[in-house]
Design a protein around this motif. Sequence first.
Motif, PDB file in Angstrom:
ATOM      1  N   ALA A 117       0.869  -1.288  -0.092  1.00 47.83           N
ATOM      2  CA  ALA A 117       0.113   0.050  -0.006  1.00 47.83           C
ATOM      3  C   ALA A 117       0.692   1.346  -0.173  1.00 47.83           C
ATOM      4  CB  ALA A 117      -0.878  -0.252   1.217  1.00 47.83           C
ATOM      5  N   SER A 118       2.023   1.164   0.839  1.00 46.07           N
ATOM      6  CA  SER A 118       2.912   2.403   0.857  1.00 46.07           C
ATOM      7  C   SER A 118       3.495   2.799  -0.626  1.00 46.07           C
ATOM      8  CB  SER A 118       3.860   2.317   1.828  1.00 46.07           C
ATOM      9  OG  SER A 118       4.732   0.978   1.516  1.00 46.07           O
ATOM     10  N   ALA A 119       3.494   1.572  -1.497  1.00 50.69           N
ATOM     11  CA  ALA A 119       4.291   1.750  -2.716  1.00 50.69           C
ATOM     12  C   ALA A 119       3.177   2.570  -3.750  1.00 50.69           C
ATOM     13  CB  ALA A 119       4.834   0.578  -3.232  1.00 50.69           C
ATOM     14  N   ILE A 120       2.030   2.014  -3.419  1.00 50.92           N
ATOM     15  CA  ILE A 120       0.805   2.715  -4.237  1.00 50.92           C
ATOM     16  C   ILE A 120       0.870   4.352  -4.054  1.00 50.92           C
ATOM     17  CG2 ILE A 120      -1.494   2.996  -4.754  1.00 50.92           C
ATOM     18  CD1 ILE A 120      -1.731  -0.071  -4.378  1.00 50.92           C
ATOM     19  N   GLU A 121       0.758   4.566  -2.735  1.00 44.98           N
ATOM     20  CA  GLU A 121       0.853   5.949  -2.513  1.00 44.98           C
ATOM     21  C   GLU A 121       1.924   6.890  -2.649  1.00 44.98           C
ATOM     22  OE1 GLU A 121       0.629   5.382   2.063  1.00 44.98           O
ATOM     23  OE2 GLU A 121      -1.623   5.248   1.991  1.00 44.98           O
ATOM     24  N   ASP A 122       3.093   6.053  -2.438  1.00 40.10           N
ATOM     25  CA  ASP A 122       4.310   6.836  -3.138  1.00 40.10           C
ATOM     26  C   ASP A 122       4.123   7.085  -4.675  1.00 40.10           C
ATOM     27  OD1 ASP A 122       5.449   6.565  -0.630  1.00 40.10           O
ATOM     28  OD2 ASP A 122       6.675   5.008  -1.087  1.00 40.10           O
ATOM     29  N   TYR A 123       3.805   5.872  -5.368  1.00 38.33           N
ATOM     30  CA  TYR A 123       3.666   6.337  -6.734  1.00 38.33           C
ATOM     31  C   TYR A 123       2.887   7.361  -7.196  1.00 38.33           C
ATOM     32  CZ  TYR A 123       2.920   4.939 -11.567  1.00 38.33           C
ATOM     33  OH  TYR A 123       2.945   4.914 -13.131  1.00 38.33           O
ATOM     34  N   VAL A 124       1.572   7.338  -6.644  1.00 36.15           N
ATOM     35  CA  VAL A 124       0.613   8.471  -6.640  1.00 36.15           C
ATOM     36  C   VAL A 124       1.429   9.828  -6.595  1.00 36.15           C
ATOM     37  CG1 VAL A 124      -1.597   9.535  -6.023  1.00 36.15           C
ATOM     38  CG2 VAL A 124      -1.433   7.013  -6.501  1.00 36.15           C
ATOM     39  N   ARG A 125       2.167  10.029  -5.432  1.00 33.99           N
ATOM     40  CA  ARG A 125       2.783  11.234  -5.003  1.00 33.99           C
ATOM     41  C   ARG A 125       3.808  11.603  -6.204  1.00 33.99           C
ATOM     42  NH1 ARG A 125       3.692   8.741  -0.146  1.00 33.99           N
ATOM     43  NH2 ARG A 125       1.747   9.436   1.427  1.00 33.99           N
ATOM     44  N   VAL A 126       4.480  10.471  -6.677  1.00 32.64           N
ATOM     45  CA  VAL A 126       5.335  10.881  -7.648  1.00 32.64           C
ATOM     46  C   VAL A 126       4.728  11.170  -9.038  1.00 32.64           C
ATOM     47  CG1 VAL A 126       7.005   9.591  -9.433  1.00 32.64           C
ATOM     48  CG2 VAL A 126       7.326   9.055  -6.976  1.00 32.64           C
ATOM     49  N   LEU A 127       3.480  10.542  -9.289  1.00 29.36           N
ATOM     50  CA  LEU A 127       2.729  11.135 -10.431  1.00 29.36           C
ATOM     51  C   LEU A 127       2.262  12.633 -10.582  1.00 29.36           C
ATOM     52  CD1 LEU A 127       0.690   7.901 -11.196  1.00 29.36           C
ATOM     53  CD2 LEU A 127       2.889   8.805 -12.533  1.00 29.36           C
ATOM     54  N   ILE A 128       1.879  12.808  -9.148  1.00 26.91           N
ATOM     55  CA  ILE A 128       1.378  14.361  -9.101  1.00 26.91           C
ATOM     56  C   ILE A 128       2.543  15.218  -8.848  1.00 26.91           C
ATOM     57  CG2 ILE A 128       0.548  15.872  -7.081  1.00 26.91           C
ATOM     58  CD1 ILE A 128      -1.105  13.417  -6.232  1.00 26.91           C
ATOM     59  N   ALA A 129       3.762  14.870  -8.366  1.00 28.69           N
ATOM     60  CA  ALA A 129       4.968  15.908  -8.611  1.00 28.69           C
ATOM     61  C   ALA A 129       5.277  15.948  -9.967  1.00 28.69           C
ATOM     62  CB  ALA A 129       5.890  15.221  -7.624  1.00 28.69           C
ATOM     63  N   GLU A 130       5.174  14.998 -10.717  1.00 27.57           N
ATOM     64  CA  GLU A 130       5.602  14.932 -12.143  1.00 27.57           C
ATOM     65  C   GLU A 130       4.659  15.984 -12.930  1.00 27.57           C
ATOM     66  OE1 GLU A 130       7.949  10.951 -12.558  1.00 27.57           O
ATOM     67  OE2 GLU A 130       6.253  11.000 -13.465  1.00 27.57           O
ATOM     68  N   SER A 131       3.538  15.683 -12.666  1.00 32.15           N
ATOM     69  CA  SER A 131       2.500  16.750 -13.429  1.00 32.15           C
ATOM     70  C   SER A 131       2.474  18.218 -12.891  1.00 32.15           C
ATOM     71  CB  SER A 131       0.862  16.184 -13.377  1.00 32.15           C
ATOM     72  OG  SER A 131       0.895  16.466 -11.852  1.00 32.15           O
ATOM     73  N   GLU A 132       3.048  18.274 -11.795  1.00 30.93           N
ATOM     74  CA  GLU A 132       3.013  19.730 -11.294  1.00 30.93           C
ATOM     75  C   GLU A 132       4.354  20.284 -12.182  1.00 30.93           C
ATOM     76  OE1 GLU A 132       3.010  19.349  -7.100  1.00 30.93           O
ATOM     77  OE2 GLU A 132       0.869  19.443  -6.944  1.00 30.93           O
ATOM     78  N   VAL A 133       5.409  19.500 -12.242  1.00 27.74           N
ATOM     79  CA  VAL A 133       6.717  20.179 -12.849  1.00 27.74           C
ATOM     80  C   VAL A 133       6.177  20.308 -14.246  1.00 27.74           C
ATOM     81  CG1 VAL A 133       9.103  19.463 -13.734  1.00 27.74           C
ATOM     82  CG2 VAL A 133       8.444  18.703 -11.240  1.00 27.74           C
ATOM     83  N   HIS A 134       5.631  19.595 -15.022  1.00 24.71           N
ATOM     84  CA  HIS A 134       5.351  19.555 -16.463  1.00 24.71           C
ATOM     85  C   HIS A 134       4.311  20.974 -16.505  1.00 24.71           C
ATOM     86  CE1 HIS A 134       7.483  16.151 -17.639  1.00 24.71           C
ATOM     87  NE2 HIS A 134       6.393  15.298 -16.854  1.00 24.71           N
ATOM     88  N   VAL A 135       3.646  21.155 -15.717  1.00 23.48           N
ATOM     89  CA  VAL A 135       2.726  22.188 -15.671  1.00 23.48           C
ATOM     90  C   VAL A 135       3.686  23.538 -15.376  1.00 23.48           C
ATOM     91  CG1 VAL A 135       0.840  23.582 -14.586  1.00 23.48           C
ATOM     92  CG2 VAL A 135       0.468  21.105 -15.102  1.00 23.48           C
ATOM     93  N   ASP A 136       4.616  23.599 -14.525  1.00 24.60           N
ATOM     94  CA  ASP A 136       5.366  24.899 -14.228  1.00 24.60           C
ATOM     95  C   ASP A 136       6.179  24.971 -15.497  1.00 24.60           C
ATOM     96  OD1 ASP A 136       4.211  25.141 -11.695  1.00 24.60           O
ATOM     97  OD2 ASP A 136       6.030  24.149 -10.873  1.00 24.60           O
ATOM     98  N   GLN A 137       6.646  24.058 -16.196  1.00 27.97           N
ATOM     99  CA  GLN A 137       7.534  23.974 -17.182  1.00 27.97           C
ATOM    100  C   GLN A 137       6.892  24.655 -18.360  1.00 27.97           C
ATOM    101  OE1 GLN A 137       9.317  20.368 -17.913  1.00 27.97           O
ATOM    102  NE2 GLN A 137      10.975  20.694 -16.498  1.00 27.97           N
ATOM    103  N   ALA A 138       5.614  24.493 -18.567  1.00 26.58           N
ATOM    104  CA  ALA A 138       4.721  24.805 -19.714  1.00 26.58           C
ATOM    105  C   ALA A 138       4.416  26.283 -19.418  1.00 26.58           C
ATOM    106  CB  ALA A 138       3.563  23.871 -19.827  1.00 26.58           C
ATOM    107  N   ALA A 139       4.481  26.827 -18.415  1.00 28.42           N
ATOM    108  CA  ALA A 139       4.059  28.075 -18.294  1.00 28.42           C
ATOM    109  C   ALA A 139       5.091  29.282 -18.404  1.00 28.42           C
ATOM    110  CB  ALA A 139       3.570  28.445 -16.703  1.00 28.42           C
TER     111      ALA A 139
END
Length: 77
Positions: free
Chosen positions: A55-77
């Motif tokens: 379960a902790s791996a699933i939670e960690d993976y979701v956090r990574v996906l969220i962090a990556e999406s925020e980086v891509h949004v920041d880079q696009a701006a």
Amino acid sequence: MTAQPITPAAVPLRHLYRIPEAMRLLSMSRTVIYEQIRAGRLRSVTQGRTRLIPASAIEDYVRVLIAESEVHVDQAA
């Protein structure tokens, strides 16, 4: 109506999930789950011949996906 911030839902109170359960929790195909495991992005353990996702791996993976999406949004701006 006010927009609510999107936060990842907590993983149910189990410690380990079989691949089909992880597929449902993450809304991903079996192929993608195994690709993420091979790439080291999603941790897994084996018990005998059964591959399990903590379960902790699933939670960690979701956090990574969220962090990556925020980086891509920041880079696009």
